[in-house]
Write an enzyme that holds these catalytic residues in place. Structure first.
Site, PDB file in Angstrom:
ATOM      1  N   GLU A 190      -6.722  -0.161   8.305  1.00 37.59           N
ATOM      2  CA  GLU A 190      -5.275  -0.105   8.507  1.00 37.59           C
ATOM      3  C   GLU A 190      -4.502  -0.350   7.224  1.00 37.59           C
ATOM      4  O   GLU A 190      -3.376   0.115   7.063  1.00 37.59           O
ATOM      5  CB  GLU A 190      -4.848  -1.125   9.563  1.00 37.59           C
ATOM      6  CG  GLU A 190      -5.186  -0.730  10.983  1.00 37.59           C
ATOM      7  CD  GLU A 190      -4.439   0.515  11.435  1.00 37.59           C
ATOM      8  OE1 GLU A 190      -3.226   0.616  11.163  1.00 37.59           O
ATOM      9  OE2 GLU A 190      -5.072   1.398  12.057  1.00 37.59           O
TER      10      GLU A 190
ATOM     11  N   GLU B 283       1.699  12.342  12.080  1.00 38.60           N
ATOM     12  CA  GLU B 283       0.807  11.428  11.353  1.00 38.60           C
ATOM     13  C   GLU B 283      -0.603  11.987  11.416  1.00 38.60           C
ATOM     14  O   GLU B 283      -1.073  12.391  12.485  1.00 38.60           O
ATOM     15  CB  GLU B 283       0.766  10.028  11.980  1.00 38.60           C
ATOM     16  CG  GLU B 283       1.954   9.144  11.731  1.00 38.60           C
ATOM     17  CD  GLU B 283       1.717   7.736  12.307  1.00 38.60           C
ATOM     18  OE1 GLU B 283       0.536   7.358  12.511  1.00 38.60           O
ATOM     19  OE2 GLU B 283       2.719   7.035  12.555  1.00 38.60           O
TER      20      GLU B 283
ATOM     21  N   LYS C 180      -0.369  -4.909   6.875  1.00 41.81           N
ATOM     22  CA  LYS C 180      -0.621  -4.327   8.189  1.00 41.81           C
ATOM     23  C   LYS C 180      -1.749  -5.085   8.874  1.00 41.81           C
ATOM     24  O   LYS C 180      -2.779  -5.384   8.257  1.00 41.81           O
ATOM     25  CB  LYS C 180      -0.986  -2.839   8.062  1.00 41.81           C
ATOM     26  CG  LYS C 180       0.160  -1.971   7.574  1.00 41.81           C
ATOM     27  CD  LYS C 180      -0.054  -0.509   7.902  1.00 41.81           C
ATOM     28  CE  LYS C 180       0.123  -0.289   9.379  1.00 41.81           C
ATOM     29  NZ  LYS C 180       0.054   1.141   9.744  1.00 41.81           N
TER      30      LYS C 180
ATOM     31  N   GLU D 211      -0.853  -0.487   2.513  1.00 42.71           N
ATOM     32  CA  GLU D 211       0.123  -1.501   2.921  1.00 42.71           C
ATOM     33  C   GLU D 211      -0.614  -2.789   3.275  1.00 42.71           C
ATOM     34  O   GLU D 211      -1.304  -2.875   4.296  1.00 42.71           O
ATOM     35  CB  GLU D 211       0.934  -0.988   4.109  1.00 42.71           C
ATOM     36  CG  GLU D 211       1.750   0.260   3.767  1.00 42.71           C
ATOM     37  CD  GLU D 211       2.395   0.894   4.978  1.00 42.71           C
ATOM     38  OE1 GLU D 211       3.232   0.224   5.626  1.00 42.71           O
ATOM     39  OE2 GLU D 211       2.055   2.055   5.301  1.00 42.71           O
TER      40      GLU D 211
END
Length: 485
Positions: free
Chosen positions: A332, A268, A326, A323
């Protein structure tokens, strides 16, 4: 149709640069903590459209694995943290899990690895002691099913596993992890031919130390570099420093380089396109710069670090989509390269020679922060769903990529000053730009002259990853590079 001599020379130059260089690969993390994402089938088409050939998942969702079947996309699946203990205690559980979640889809779905847990030390410390036994049981299940050669087993670790990371040569694992967990894990990875997965985010280091860490250093832009006085190695990117801290920690566990053959995969890494006011550096321009520059560097075969200069590093960007469910700060929910409606948040190419030749190397933030660019929380300009490429009007310069190494820079410099037609009289002894007398400075002068003479058109500041575009005037002693010729 006749092919021009210039095009033939450029092609030959690219082959010269890339010959013998083992380029890494670039994939993307496909998270699904959202309620507005496209169907798995649509996502697979999106991956293929953009040349994304590898994805990493956080589970084994059947609809996703079925959609990936016969797509040519390689896949990393995950055993979630909450199942690590069961897999460690019961080999039968691990075997059933592999049969149900890997063997049932393979080989139509090209599963190439199982990530056992994710950042277990940081997010599920109660199962830390069970992590390596779980990895061993998953591997044993793959052996039993004759899949162990094709499917490797690893576990992503966070940089918080390090007790020290600065300078990079001081990298060392936390005492409670070093011998009890990391050494057995590395023994396992070495014996099975697998690799260490590392989640590394220069964004966090920059955001927490924006008054100390240069933004250019974090984004792979030209910078003065940071010297590790203990090792004598100089660093021009924060990600390199983070990875070398891991390599140093690994080396200290392995004595005389016992783990030198264990590769590191960046499982990541990424940069948010939006963040809260206190999240310094979050912004679409900086995200495009970080991800774009990293992609080009990896695909050009320049991903080695000062400690391991010849390493070919595979990278998975975080993340495929923004997203919306999250938790945590705004950042985030804004790491995605794509919006849920499949528009790009900013333009990043996943293959060399994509429609925006030069990839992310032309990206610069629109705001000017305290370290020379983009400390602010800028949003993407309206009209296209993202920021625009460097081919737009305005001042622009082409500079050498110090991380390419002197050999590649010299080859590119010779081409630019020779067949390329750049006017390199200014860097001859006694001329105005001879000083500073370094390969990076002379190559920057030549690359910039070539770039300006070609009308700053897309692809003319590349040199197979040996150069990239900036839109702040480079500092080269008393020499000033022109933004036109």
């Amino acid at each position: 149709m006749a092919v021009s001599r210039g095009l033939l020379l450029a092609a030959a130059l690219s082959l010269l640069f890339l010959a013998g260089a083992d380029a890494g690969t670039v994939g993307v993390n496909w998270g699904r903590v959202a309620n507005d994402l496209p169907s798995p089938a649509a996502v697979v088409q999106l991956l293929k459209q953009h040349g994304i050939s590898q994805v990493k998942l956080y589970d084994t969702e059947p609809t996703v694995l079925r959609a990936l079947a016969n797509s040519g996309v390689k896949v990393v699946v995950a055993l979630p943290n909450e199942q690590v203990a069961a897999a460690a205690k019961r080999p039968s559980y691990a075997l059933a899990w592999v049969r149900r979640n890997v063997a049932a889809y393979y080989p139509a779905t090209q599963i190439q690895a199982v990530a056992v847990g994710n950042e277990v030390f940081a997010t599920a410390p109660n199962v830390t002691a069970q992590l390596v036994p779980a990895m061993a049981n998953i591997h044993a299940a793959l052996v039993r099913l004759s899949m162990d050669r094709a499917v490797k087993v690893s576990s992503p670790i966070a940089l918080t596993a390090l007790a020290a990371s600065y300078p990079p040569s001081a990298g060392v694992f936390k005492e409670e992890l070093a011998q009890p967990v990391m050494k057995p894990m590395l023994d396992f990875l070495a014996s099975t031919g697998s690799y260490l997965m590392v989640n590394a985010y220069p964004f966090f280091a920059y955001a927490d130390n924006a008054g100390v860490v240069s933004l250019d250093y974090a984004l792979f832009r030209p910078n003065a570099g940071e010297l590790d006085s203990a090792s004598g190695l100089k660093y021009y990117s924060l990600l390199d420093a983070q990875l070398d801290a891991v390599f140093a920690a690994v080396g200290k566990l392995g004595g005389s380089g016992n783990y030198g053959g264990v590769r590191v995969v960046v499982s990541e890494t990424g940069w948010p396109s939006k963040g809260d006011a206190k999240e310094a550096g979050a912004g679409a321009g900086n995200a495009a710069a970080y991800n774009g520059n990293l992609v080009r560097r990896v695909l050009s075969g320049n991903a080695g670090t000062p400690r391991r200069p010849d390493a070919d590093v595979d990278v998975y960007l975080f993340a495929l989509f923004n997203e919306n469910q999250k938790p945590g700060p705004t950042s985030e929910r804004n790491y995605g390269v794509f919006y849920p409606d499949q528009r790009q948040v900013y333009d990043v190419q996943f293959v060399l020679g994509g429609r925006a030749v030069g990839g992310g190397l032309g990206w610069q933030d629109n705001g000017a922060g305290p370290n020379g660019g983009g400390g602010g929380n800028n949003a993407a300009p309206s009209g296209g769903g993202g920021v625009k490429a460097m081919a737009s009007p305005g001042p622009a310069w082409c500079v050498a990529n110090a991380m390419a190494g002197e050999g590649r820079l010299k080859a590119a410099l010779d081409y630019a000053c020779g067949p390329g037609g750049a006017d390199c009289r200014g860097i001859q002894p006694g001329a105005a730009c001879f000083e500073p007398d370094t390969m990076v400075s002379h190559a920057s002068y030549a690359f910039n002259d070539y770039y300006q003479r070609k009308g700053r058109s897309m692809g003319t500041c590349d040199f197979a990853g040996a150069a990239y575009v900036v839109n702040q005037a480079p500092k080269m002693g008393k020499c000033e590079l022109p933004s036109t010729v």
